[in-house]
Design an enzyme around this catalytic site. Structure first.
Site, mmCIF file in Angstrom:
data_model
loop_
_atom_site.group_PDB
_atom_site.id
_atom_site.type_symbol
_atom_site.label_atom_id
_atom_site.label_comp_id
_atom_site.label_asym_id
_atom_site.label_seq_id
_atom_site.Cartn_x
_atom_site.Cartn_y
_atom_site.Cartn_z
ATOM 1 N N GLU A 1 0.815 -1.215 0.000
ATOM 2 C CA GLU A 1 0.000 0.000 0.000
ATOM 3 C C GLU A 1 0.850 1.266 0.000
ATOM 4 O OE1 GLU A 1 -2.572 -3.303 1.246
ATOM 5 O OE2 GLU A 1 -0.584 -2.649 1.872
ATOM 6 N N HIS B 1 -11.302 -6.215 8.426
ATOM 7 C CA HIS B 1 -11.973 -5.879 7.174
ATOM 8 C C HIS B 1 -13.261 -5.082 7.414
ATOM 9 C CE1 HIS B 1 -9.429 -9.314 6.073
ATOM 10 N NE2 HIS B 1 -9.394 -8.780 4.867
#
Length: 358
Positions: A93, A163
């Site tokens: 990321e 998540h």
């Protein structure tokens, strides 16, 4: 090994869905005014098609975007625009956002996807220390205003603590970037196109819970919705409710139930969190005398605290009750206990009644 397990867990956490592929014959560029029934992920897909079609400087990249991504938001893009403009990146990321900053600094439209907002934190330094400060450190001689970072955020019903997070407040603290969260397919398409074309770096959080649940008529043509303008989606006289993203539908259900008890609720979708539309919220609270804020993120340090403080400063003498906040709990996001964690309709309804009867 730990990194490999994290990646594997990420891949397995959300099931893949069989979806209809985007058809090139159904062009979103036909400038038709009629609407088409779409869910939220399809609206995002349409917006990305338009962005790439209308601007040859636009690029879409991230983990697995080449085949459509976990949520299929990028389906069909690589086939239509080529792998030089829509491409997979390494599972990094920080590298994704860092690359996007460089791409945008060269005058391009960089549309970076972080597969889950929970995994945006490795890129935190790039976003807050580089993207947000790029323009300021040069006295506007150079910038990375063409950067848009997309990330699915919030509860999904089975995501657990890796998540399901809502990290918007972290980025709202940083001058130099904008934070935008849509509530519906029509809003998602128009707001995303505005973000991509805005001259500032933007973090665009997409409520993953609504990817397939939220369906409405969406114009097929190219359109943009203004940033930093809140929308009063329900008028009322007794209390003002403020929220964003998936929480709006929960709050609206609470408003409907409150009507049965004779309580008139005004509901506002903030849409852009930074910079947020203080004037619209202030005008509403001065009319109703009460304010309730709801978001999925933990209550402590959540963006609701900033809204509360600002409105108390502006409307202190008009308030009839303390500002109420119905938010997530100050714990990691749970799995089996998710219903206890979430700010539900009943929790909001109880807070509405308590605030009105204060």
């Amino acid at each position: 090994m730990a990194t490999a397990l994290r990646r594997l867990g990420r891949r397995m956490a959300v099931p893949f869905f069989r979806v209809r592929e985007f058809s090139a014959s159904t062009s979103v560029l036909q400038n038709e005014q009629s609407g088409k029934s779409m869910n939220l992920y399809t609206a995002i897909n349409h917006a990305l098609h338009i962005a790439l079609e209308t601007d040859p400087r636009a690029y879409v990249f991230g983990e697995d975007v080449g085949f459509g991504g976990v949520f299929r938001c990028t389906t069909g893009l690589a086939d239509r625009f080529g792998k030089s403009r829509v491409f997979n990146t390494p599972l990094c990321e920080q590298g994704i956002v860092g690359f996007g900053i460089g791409l945008a600094a060269m005058g391009n439209r960089a549309i970076a996807e972080i597969q889950f907002a929970d995994y945006i934190f490795p890129a935190f330094d790039q976003i807050v220390n580089e993207a947000a400060k790029f323009r300021y450190r040069s006295g506007n001689q150079f910038n990375c205003g063409g950067l848009t970072v997309r990330a699915p955020y919030g509860a999904v019903g089975h995501g657990g603590h890796y998540h399901s997070q809502s990290p918007e407040a972290f980025f709202c603290h940083v001058p130099g970037i904008k934070v935008v969260i849509p509530r519906s397919p029509k809003q998602a398409k128009g707001l995303l196109l505005s973000c991509i074309r805005d001259p500032n770096p933007i973090v665009f959080f997409e409520p993953k819970w609504l990817y397939r649940l939220a369906v409405e008529e969406v114009p097929e043509d190219d359109y943009m919705l203004p940033l930093s303008e809140a929308e009063v989606i329900r008028e009322g006289s007794d209390i003002t409710l403020v929220g964003w993203g998936a929480q709006l539908s929960v709050m609206e259900q609470a408003c409907v139930d409150a009507d049965k008890d004779g309580i008139s609720c005004e509901l506002i979708d903030l849409k852009t969190l930074i910079p947020w539309d203080k004037e619209t919220v202030e005008a509403s609270v001065k009319k109703t005398g009460r304010l309730l804020i709801s978001h999925e993120a933990p209550v402590t340090g959540g963006f609701g605290a900033e809204i509360s403080a600002s409105i108390v400063e502006r409307c202190f003498l008009r308030l009839e009750a303390p500002v109420a906040r119905v938010c997530g709990l100050d714990t990691p996001f749970p799995l089996v206990f998710e219903p206890f964690y979430m700010p539900t309709k009943n929790k909001i309804l109880d807070a509405i009644k308590a605030t009105v009867n204060y």
